[in-house]
Design a protein around this motif. Structure first.
Motif, PDB file in Angstrom:
ATOM      1  N   ARG A  97       7.579  -7.726  15.110  1.00  0.00           N
ATOM      2  CA  ARG A  97       8.237  -6.604  15.665  1.00  0.00           C
ATOM      3  C   ARG A  97       7.466  -6.068  17.086  1.00  0.00           C
ATOM      4  N   SER A  98       8.039  -5.512  17.955  1.00  0.00           N
ATOM      5  CA  SER A  98       7.475  -4.811  18.897  1.00  0.00           C
ATOM      6  C   SER A  98       8.237  -3.354  19.106  1.00  0.00           C
ATOM      7  N   THR A  99       7.596  -2.101  19.420  1.00  0.00           N
ATOM      8  CA  THR A  99       8.273  -0.998  19.373  1.00  0.00           C
ATOM      9  C   THR A  99       8.654  -0.604  20.892  1.00  0.00           C
ATOM     10  N   ARG A 132      11.050  -7.084  20.238  1.00  0.00           N
ATOM     11  CA  ARG A 132      11.850  -5.957  20.306  1.00  0.00           C
ATOM     12  C   ARG A 132      13.075  -6.050  19.947  1.00  0.00           C
ATOM     13  N   ASP A 137      12.876  -5.813  16.239  1.00  0.00           N
ATOM     14  CA  ASP A 137      12.426  -4.365  15.880  1.00  0.00           C
ATOM     15  C   ASP A 137      13.677  -3.443  15.784  1.00  0.00           C
ATOM     16  N   SER A 146      14.855   1.335  16.898  1.00  0.00           N
ATOM     17  CA  SER A 146      14.058   0.659  15.672  1.00  0.00           C
ATOM     18  C   SER A 146      14.632   0.870  14.509  1.00  0.00           C
ATOM     19  N   PRO A 181       8.577  -1.720   9.637  1.00  0.00           N
ATOM     20  CA  PRO A 181       8.658  -1.311  11.022  1.00  0.00           C
ATOM     21  C   PRO A 181       7.118  -0.692  11.582  1.00  0.00           C
ATOM     22  N   ARG A 227       6.505   1.619  13.614  1.00  0.00           N
ATOM     23  CA  ARG A 227       6.244   2.885  13.456  1.00  0.00           C
ATOM     24  C   ARG A 227       7.678   3.356  13.196  1.00  0.00           C
ATOM     25  N   HIS A 229      10.914   5.553  12.003  1.00  0.00           N
ATOM     26  CA  HIS A 229      11.637   6.820  12.570  1.00  0.00           C
ATOM     27  C   HIS A 229      11.325   8.042  11.987  1.00  0.00           C
TER      28      HIS A 229
END
Length: 172
Positions: free
Chosen positions: A17-19, A73, A76, A105, A115, A117, A119
């Motif tokens: 995943r990429s934020t 992305r 994510d 995300s 995840p 980061r 939410h």
């Protein structure tokens, strides 16, 4: 610059995943590099038509990592990485690129893992619930934390804090 370096370290990595921040910072640095090399190309070309020598090398050299970070992305946000193909359709591509970059995300674990980061308003945003790996032996949990740190998902301070929680049974 960290997001850019992280994307370049994961040059061929289409999993994970990429934020949103990692995605946009990578493309911001890439845009800056392309602009600088284009200016150099114009300067080298003198008064004639510029030949995009350096800028072409930069753009071509970043093609695979750009696809990879876009696929991450999409992962994510809980979508299939194959949706990156929408970016290749000329009239739709720019809109698809912006939409992909702005998608929220997922706050829960999906096929690509936890995840990076959470939410802040999600039910799983409590630090111990999201970032501390559950189940398994203490060694397995610390190995999972080490792999999260190596991938850039957590920094050294988060790793030390979560490792301390694992070793002390979650009590501080």
């Amino acid at each position: 610059m960290t997001a850019y370096m992280n994307a370049m370290r994961h040059y061929f990595d289409f999993s994970g995943r990429s934020t949103v921040a990692q995605f946009w910072y990578y493309y911001l640095v890439l845009l800056g590099l392309a602009a600088i090399t284009f200016i150099i190309d114009v300067a080298i070309g003198g008064g004639g038509e510029p030949r995009p020598l350096l800028s072409a090398v930069v753009v071509i050299g970043h093609y695979i990592p750009s696809l990879a970070i876009t696929v991450r992305r999409l992962h994510d946000s809980g979508k299939s990485g194959w949706l990156v193909l929408l970016c290749l359709i000329p009239p739709v591509g720019i809109v698809a690129f912006i939409v992909i970059g702005c998608m929220r995300s997922t706050s829960e674990q999906n096929r690509q893992g936890l995840p990076l980061r959470p939410h802040p308003h999600s039910a799983t945003a409590a630090p111990a619930a999201v970032s501390q790996p559950a189940g398994g032996s203490v060694v397995e949990r610390i190995e999972k934390l080490a792999s999260l740190r190596a991938s850039g998902a957590i920094d050294d301070a988060e790793y030390a804090h979560l490792k301390d929680q694992v070793l002390n049974g979650g009590v501080r």
